[in-house]
Design a protein around this motif. Structure first.
Motif, PDB file in Angstrom:
ATOM      1  N   SER A  10       1.004  -1.118  -0.016  1.00 29.46           N
ATOM      2  CA  SER A  10       0.065  -0.111   0.072  1.00 29.46           C
ATOM      3  C   SER A  10       0.921   1.338   0.182  1.00 29.46           C
ATOM      4  O   SER A  10       0.714   2.183  -0.750  1.00 29.46           O
ATOM      5  N   ALA A  11       1.930   1.304   1.052  1.00 28.43           N
ATOM      6  CA  ALA A  11       2.754   2.474   1.116  1.00 28.43           C
ATOM      7  C   ALA A  11       3.524   2.701  -0.350  1.00 28.43           C
ATOM      8  O   ALA A  11       3.704   3.785  -0.976  1.00 28.43           O
ATOM      9  N   ARG A  12       3.959   1.561  -1.182  1.00 21.30           N
ATOM     10  CA  ARG A  12       4.493   1.531  -2.468  1.00 21.30           C
ATOM     11  C   ARG A  12       3.642   2.370  -3.485  1.00 21.30           C
ATOM     12  O   ARG A  12       4.343   2.839  -4.058  1.00 21.30           O
ATOM     13  N   GLU A  13       2.377   2.041  -3.402  1.00 20.72           N
ATOM     14  CA  GLU A  13       1.576   2.717  -4.237  1.00 20.72           C
ATOM     15  C   GLU A  13       1.643   4.283  -4.087  1.00 20.72           C
ATOM     16  O   GLU A  13       1.137   4.787  -5.237  1.00 20.72           O
ATOM     17  N   ASN A  14       2.144   4.784  -3.067  1.00 18.14           N
ATOM     18  CA  ASN A  14       2.226   6.248  -2.886  1.00 18.14           C
ATOM     19  C   ASN A  14       3.469   6.769  -2.911  1.00 18.14           C
ATOM     20  O   ASN A  14       3.527   7.896  -2.677  1.00 18.14           O
ATOM     21  N   ALA A  15       4.487   5.970  -3.418  1.00 16.06           N
ATOM     22  CA  ALA A  15       5.679   6.562  -3.510  1.00 16.06           C
ATOM     23  C   ALA A  15       5.675   7.676  -4.663  1.00 16.06           C
ATOM     24  O   ALA A  15       4.980   7.527  -5.614  1.00 16.06           O
ATOM     25  N   TYR A  16       6.681   8.390  -4.370  1.00 11.43           N
ATOM     26  CA  TYR A  16       6.975   9.562  -5.116  1.00 11.43           C
ATOM     27  C   TYR A  16       8.138   9.387  -5.926  1.00 11.43           C
ATOM     28  O   TYR A  16       9.361   9.569  -5.347  1.00 11.43           O
ATOM     29  N   ALA A  17       8.282   8.677  -7.227  1.00 13.12           N
ATOM     30  CA  ALA A  17       9.413   8.516  -7.780  1.00 13.12           C
ATOM     31  C   ALA A  17       9.585   8.986  -9.402  1.00 13.12           C
ATOM     32  O   ALA A  17       9.479   8.203 -10.320  1.00 13.12           O
ATOM     33  N   LEU A  29       7.379  -3.861  11.969  1.00 11.07           N
ATOM     34  CA  LEU A  29       6.325  -4.281  12.760  1.00 11.07           C
ATOM     35  C   LEU A  29       7.223  -4.166  14.308  1.00 11.07           C
ATOM     36  O   LEU A  29       8.300  -4.608  14.414  1.00 11.07           O
ATOM     37  N   THR A  30       6.573  -3.652  15.229  1.00  9.04           N
ATOM     38  CA  THR A  30       7.144  -3.268  16.485  1.00  9.04           C
ATOM     39  C   THR A  30       6.537  -4.601  17.494  1.00  9.04           C
ATOM     40  O   THR A  30       5.684  -5.111  17.075  1.00  9.04           O
ATOM     41  N   PRO A  31       7.442  -4.774  18.655  1.00  9.29           N
ATOM     42  CA  PRO A  31       6.972  -5.999  19.565  1.00  9.29           C
ATOM     43  C   PRO A  31       5.763  -5.678  19.915  1.00  9.29           C
ATOM     44  O   PRO A  31       4.987  -6.460  20.591  1.00  9.29           O
ATOM     45  N   SER A  32       5.027  -4.501  19.885  1.00  9.70           N
ATOM     46  CA  SER A  32       3.882  -4.088  20.447  1.00  9.70           C
ATOM     47  C   SER A  32       2.620  -4.673  19.422  1.00  9.70           C
ATOM     48  O   SER A  32       1.572  -4.360  19.900  1.00  9.70           O
ATOM     49  N   GLY A  33       3.045  -4.791  18.258  1.00  4.75           N
ATOM     50  CA  GLY A  33       2.165  -5.241  17.467  1.00  4.75           C
ATOM     51  C   GLY A  33       1.895  -4.113  16.254  1.00  4.75           C
ATOM     52  O   GLY A  33       1.081  -4.330  15.248  1.00  4.75           O
ATOM     53  N   ALA A  34       2.366  -2.916  16.600  1.00  3.51           N
ATOM     54  CA  ALA A  34       2.207  -1.899  15.555  1.00  3.51           C
ATOM     55  C   ALA A  34       2.939  -1.917  14.535  1.00  3.51           C
ATOM     56  O   ALA A  34       4.005  -2.577  14.177  1.00  3.51           O
ATOM     57  N   VAL A  35       2.288  -1.558  13.274  1.00  2.00           N
ATOM     58  CA  VAL A  35       3.056  -1.623  12.013  1.00  2.00           C
ATOM     59  C   VAL A  35       3.067  -0.171  11.569  1.00  2.00           C
ATOM     60  O   VAL A  35       2.234   0.576  11.507  1.00  2.00           O
ATOM     61  N   PHE A  36       4.134   0.200  11.068  1.00  4.32           N
ATOM     62  CA  PHE A  36       4.630   1.462  10.215  1.00  4.32           C
ATOM     63  C   PHE A  36       4.855   1.224   8.882  1.00  4.32           C
ATOM     64  O   PHE A  36       5.756   0.260   8.753  1.00  4.32           O
ATOM     65  N   SER A  37       4.555   2.146   7.930  1.00 10.04           N
ATOM     66  CA  SER A  37       5.106   2.001   6.679  1.00 10.04           C
ATOM     67  C   SER A  37       5.575   3.361   6.117  1.00 10.04           C
ATOM     68  O   SER A  37       5.584   4.230   6.713  1.00 10.04           O
ATOM     69  N   GLY A  38       6.207   3.083   5.178  1.00 10.64           N
ATOM     70  CA  GLY A  38       6.894   4.275   4.318  1.00 10.64           C
ATOM     71  C   GLY A  38       7.047   3.826   2.911  1.00 10.64           C
ATOM     72  O   GLY A  38       7.041   2.733   2.601  1.00 10.64           O
ATOM     73  N   CYS A  39       7.436   4.884   2.224  1.00 18.61           N
ATOM     74  CA  CYS A  39       7.702   4.890   0.625  1.00 18.61           C
ATOM     75  C   CYS A  39       8.814   5.848   0.284  1.00 18.61           C
ATOM     76  O   CYS A  39       9.138   6.798   1.197  1.00 18.61           O
ATOM     77  N   ASN A  40       9.372   5.530  -0.744  1.00 15.29           N
ATOM     78  CA  ASN A  40      10.390   6.365  -1.220  1.00 15.29           C
ATOM     79  C   ASN A  40       9.895   7.509  -1.956  1.00 15.29           C
ATOM     80  O   ASN A  40       8.709   7.681  -2.426  1.00 15.29           O
ATOM     81  N   VAL A  41      10.619   8.526  -1.502  1.00 14.49           N
ATOM     82  CA  VAL A  41      10.545  10.009  -2.120  1.00 14.49           C
ATOM     83  C   VAL A  41      11.407  10.746  -2.775  1.00 14.49           C
ATOM     84  O   VAL A  41      12.497  11.035  -2.051  1.00 14.49           O
ATOM     85  N   GLU A  42      11.336  10.628  -4.007  1.00 19.12           N
ATOM     86  CA  GLU A  42      12.538  11.360  -4.581  1.00 19.12           C
ATOM     87  C   GLU A  42      12.451  12.805  -4.527  1.00 19.12           C
ATOM     88  O   GLU A  42      11.683  13.409  -4.441  1.00 19.12           O
TER      89      GLU A  42
END
Length: 132
Positions: A10-17, A29-42
């Motif tokens: 999903s994050a990849r679809e928002n990449a700015y390249a 994924l963190t030990p608490s179960g939280a998920v964080f995402s990122g995409c490349n931004v050129e």
């Protein structure tokens, strides 16, 4: 791992390249179960861009988390693309040696390596300890 895969895709679809056309998504994924995402931004000034892994780590830190339990990186390439050297060091800052890092293609090929396999001999906080 499916939740990480979906978040990275999903994050990849928002990449700015607009320059390289090479879209990358990452999720952690963190030990608490939280998920964080990122995409490349050129940026037209290439060194000023941001990798997907760095974006995911920044989101994790902004939310108050400090440890990575697993990571997933996906790109539209013929083979799984490993994180760049800088991102390997960034991941190693928050991921233990045995943390799985999965690299994937949009075609479904996956490769998983432990953090210590991805960055053997990582520079760590232990190297900063003063010695007499």
């Amino acid at each position: 791992m499916n939740e990480l895969k979906v978040a990275a895709m999903s994050a990849r679809e928002n990449a700015y390249a607009p320059y390289s056309k090479f879209l990358v998504g990452a999720a952690i994924l963190t030990p608490s179960g939280a998920v964080f995402s990122g995409c490349n931004v050129e940026n037209v000034a290439y060194p000023q861009g941001t990798c997907a892994e760095a974006g995911a780590i920044a989101a994790m830190i902004a939310a108050g988390e400090r440890e990575i339990a697993a990571a997933y990186v996906i790109a539209g390439s013929p083979t799984p693309v490993p994180p760049c050297g800088g991102c390997r060091q960034k991941l190693a800052e928050f991921a233990g040696a045995d943390v799985p890092i999965t690299m994937a293609t949009t075609g479904g090929t996956e490769q998983t390596m432990r953090m210590d396999e991805l960055l053997p001999g990582a520079f760590t906080a232990d190297h900063m300890e003063p010695r007499s």
